[in-house]
Motif scaffolding. Structure first.
Motif: not given
Length: 415
Positions: A236-257
């Motif tokens: 939980g703490l790992y994903v909560i802490g870096v969720a935005k980075d996972i979205g951008e760098n792993y899933v390749h979503l836009s910054v806003a998404t």
């Protein structure tokens, strides 16, 4: 007669606990301060952000010690001290002129102040509601989660209207006043239930015998529960802490998404606290934790094996946040089911060290083995083991006689 007289104390303690927990939850807005502090100190954001890892570790250590402080000074006095230290350490953080000062003030001191108040007030409140432990837990820990959401908007407003130093000062003052007022409303829960008062309490499982901390750590059940808790906290703490980075760098979503993930996590986290907290008063708590671990397992497996887009990414992190919020809500009551209410703060305090270890474990694995995928696989492995533990762990049994502490569980094959 006695039960009647203590009822006003029950409700004033619950109200005070909710107020204090709301203020203590404000530390989870820390990510808002990383960029302004990095600019002020002229240091990389990653090094500034490490202060939150120190805070989480200090919080967990202080939580494990808070039971001893309560025994000596009482819940009200320790909560007042926690509020004063929280206000003072946030004020000191505003004057930090280098990383080491930041780590000391914002990491060690803020974490220690928060942890001292958090677990002790929660455990004390749960003891007042033996028939509704899950609901009392959900109210208190829900307030802690809501505090992170409420103070997010308060601190964002303060940062845009005032400077960094003034924001720390106002935040510290508001939080300090709330914790102190909450503390003044609290009373210590009765130290020990007498046998004739325990009889009418119909908990879902059979009430546990009272285990001291020394007796608790000798049982295999303690270690199984500790591994499960560590696993859920780490995920939980790992994903909560870096969720935005996972979205951008792993899933390749836009910054806003990717940034929307913060709101998704906040809602799922709070939902888990309320839903599983209330459910745990109706269903055997171990089964609730089994369900929670399964949900987290689905979330982590989705990150690894699904073809991710914005919706499947939100689904995956929502599962993990829901499980994390729900588990930390159910756990105090679960530990009291297994080892009794009398020493709950101490017994749960040691298990709660897993929160501190979990807060930095995921980041260490990610930096050692290169990114998200190895960390997700480690989480998947730990969650699988934890799921098995939830299915085989049974309540320990021992007679009230102290001599029988260790031999009895083995006789009943209760591991």
């Amino acid at each position: 007669m006695k039960r009647h007289l203590t009822k006003p104390k029950n409700w004033s303690t619950l109200l005070g606990t909710i107020m204090a927990q709301f203020a203590l939850g404000s530390v989870y807005t820390w990510s808002l301060f990383n960029s302004p502090l990095a600019s002020k100190l002229e240091e990389p954001i990653s090094q500034v952000a490490f202060s939150f890892g120190i805070l989480s570790l200090a919080l967990a250590i202080a939580s494990s010690l808070s039971g001893k402080l309560q025994d000596r000074f009482g819940v009200r006095n320790v909560t007042l001290g926690s509020g004063l230290l929280l206000g003072a350490s946030l004020l000191l953080a505003s004057y930090a002129s280098n990383l080491w000062m930041l780590y000391l003030f914002a990491g060690v001191l803020v974490g220690f102040a928060d942890g001292t108040g958090y677990l002790m007030t929660l455990s004390n409140c749960v003891k007042f509601f033996p028939k509704h432990k899950g609901l009392a837990s959900a109210c208190a820990i829900g307030a802690y989660g809501l505090g992170s959401l409420g103070f997010k908007y308060i601190n964002m407003y303060l940062l845009t209207q005032f400077g960094l130093e003034q924001t720390f000062g106002v935040w510290g003052t508001i939080a300090m006043v709330m914790v102190i007022v909450g503390g003044l409303l609290m009373s210590d829960a009765p130290v020990k239930s007498t046998s004739n008062e325990q009889t009418p309490v119909a908990s879902t499982p059979q009430p546990a015998s009272e285990f001291t901390l020394a007796q608790t750590i000798k049982t295999p059940q303690f270690w199984m529960l500790a591994v499960i808790f560590l696993t859920i906290c780490m995920s939980g703490l790992y994903v909560i802490g870096v969720a935005k980075d996972i979205g951008e760098n792993y899933v390749h979503l836009s910054v806003a998404t990717a940034a929307t993930s913060v709101a998704v996590i906040a809602v799922a986290n709070l939902g888990g606290r309320l839903v599983l907290g209330v459910l745990s008063d109706r269903v055997e708590r171990v089964k609730v934790v089994t369900f929670s671990v399964l949900i987290s397992l689905v979330g982590v497996a989705s990150l690894l094996y699904l073809d991710l887009n914005s919706l499947s990414f939100y689904f995956a992190i929502a599962c993990i946040a829901f499980s994390f919020g729900g588990t930390i809500t159910v756990y105090p009551s679960l530990v009291s089911d297994f080892f009794g209410l009398e020493n709950l703060t101490k017994n749960y305090g040691v298990i709660y060290l897993g929160f501190g270890v979990g807060s930095i474990a995921g980041s260490i694995v990610a930096s050692l083995f290169g990114g998200f995928v190895p960390t997700f696989y480690m989480m998947l492995g730990f969650l699988t083991v934890s799921l098995i533990f939830t299915l085989i762990v049974k309540q320990p049994h021992h007679q009230a006689v102290d001599m029988n502490t260790y031999g009895e569980p083995a006789h009943h094959h209760s591991a």
